[in-house]
Design a protein around this motif. Structure first.
Motif, PDB file in Angstrom:
ATOM      1  N   ALA A 153       0.834  -1.202   0.000  1.00 36.35           N
ATOM      2  CA  ALA A 153       0.000   0.000   0.000  1.00 36.35           C
ATOM      3  C   ALA A 153       0.870   1.253   0.000  1.00 36.35           C
ATOM      4  N   GLU A 154       1.952   1.248   0.771  1.00 40.52           N
ATOM      5  CA  GLU A 154       2.858   2.398   0.812  1.00 40.52           C
ATOM      6  C   GLU A 154       3.534   2.596  -0.548  1.00 40.52           C
ATOM      7  N   MET A 157       1.094   4.144  -2.928  1.00 41.31           N
ATOM      8  CA  MET A 157       0.922   5.558  -2.604  1.00 41.31           C
ATOM      9  C   MET A 157       2.102   6.392  -3.117  1.00 41.31           C
ATOM     10  N   ARG A 160       1.856   6.751  -6.858  1.00 42.46           N
ATOM     11  CA  ARG A 160       0.788   7.702  -7.166  1.00 42.46           C
ATOM     12  C   ARG A 160       1.280   9.141  -6.950  1.00 42.46           C
ATOM     13  N   ASP A 161       2.025   9.355  -5.868  1.00 45.60           N
ATOM     14  CA  ASP A 161       2.585  10.671  -5.567  1.00 45.60           C
ATOM     15  C   ASP A 161       3.583  11.092  -6.645  1.00 45.60           C
TER      16      ASP A 161
END
Length: 180
Positions: A153-154, A157, A160-161
């Protein structure tokens, strides 16, 4: 400890004065909020790797800023479709995951996530507006095999960032073009 009632209005006046001085100071130094970008063109064609996540997000960002975005699914011209004034060619759009740290037993402890994006902007007459630009963003992430789901999940993220950061940078570079 409570303040006497007579000092509360005085304190509020000082806070208002300090806030006013701060606002005046910021406006005097040239500080301004970032405005929506303006472009030298109204229509842009995205070609190359247009099905990738960065390209799709870039298309959405350009449309949100008022540009008409054409793709390979859009006819080149005619039938009410204007010709593109600029052509954005996506040359490279890739994600990498590299091991940068291991334990003595060979277990992975640290990864580096990379997003590489290369593009160019030209006119339909092949005048180069922005020569090949490579953007490489990197993020480090620790890894622990007991927390695989949380680390996945990290990682998602962070990708995505990085994707949204690249899109913002490309939009700003396209807005920096002042004439065709």
């Amino acid at each position: 400890m409570t303040l006497p009632r007579s000092s509360i209005p005085r304190r509020r006046a000082w806070l208002q004065l300090a806030l006013g001085a701060t606002v005046l100071g910021l406006s005097g130094c040239g500080f301004a909020l970032r405005k929506a970008p303006t472009f030298a063109f109204d229509t842009v064609r995205i070609q190359g790797m247009e099905g990738t996540q960065v390209s799709r997000e870039l298309r959405d960002a350009l449309q949100a800023n008022g540009l008409r975005v054409l793709t390979s699914a859009t006819p080149a011209s005619g039938a009410g479709v204007p010709a593109a004034q600029a052509i954005l060619t996506v040359l490279v759009d890739q994600r990498e995951r590299v091991v940068v740290g291991q334990t003595a037993a060979g277990q992975v402890r640290e990864l580096q996530l990379r997003t590489r994006f290369v593009f160019r902007l030209r006119t339909p007459t092949d005048k180069i507006l922005i020569d090949d630009v490579e953007m490489l963003l990197e993020r480090d992430i620790s890894f622990n095999e007991t927390q695989v789901l949380a680390k996945d999940a990290e990682e998602a993220m962070l990708y995505r960032d990085m994707r949204s950061d690249i899109v913002q940078q490309v939009v700003r570079r396209l807005a920096a073009v002042k004439s065709l």
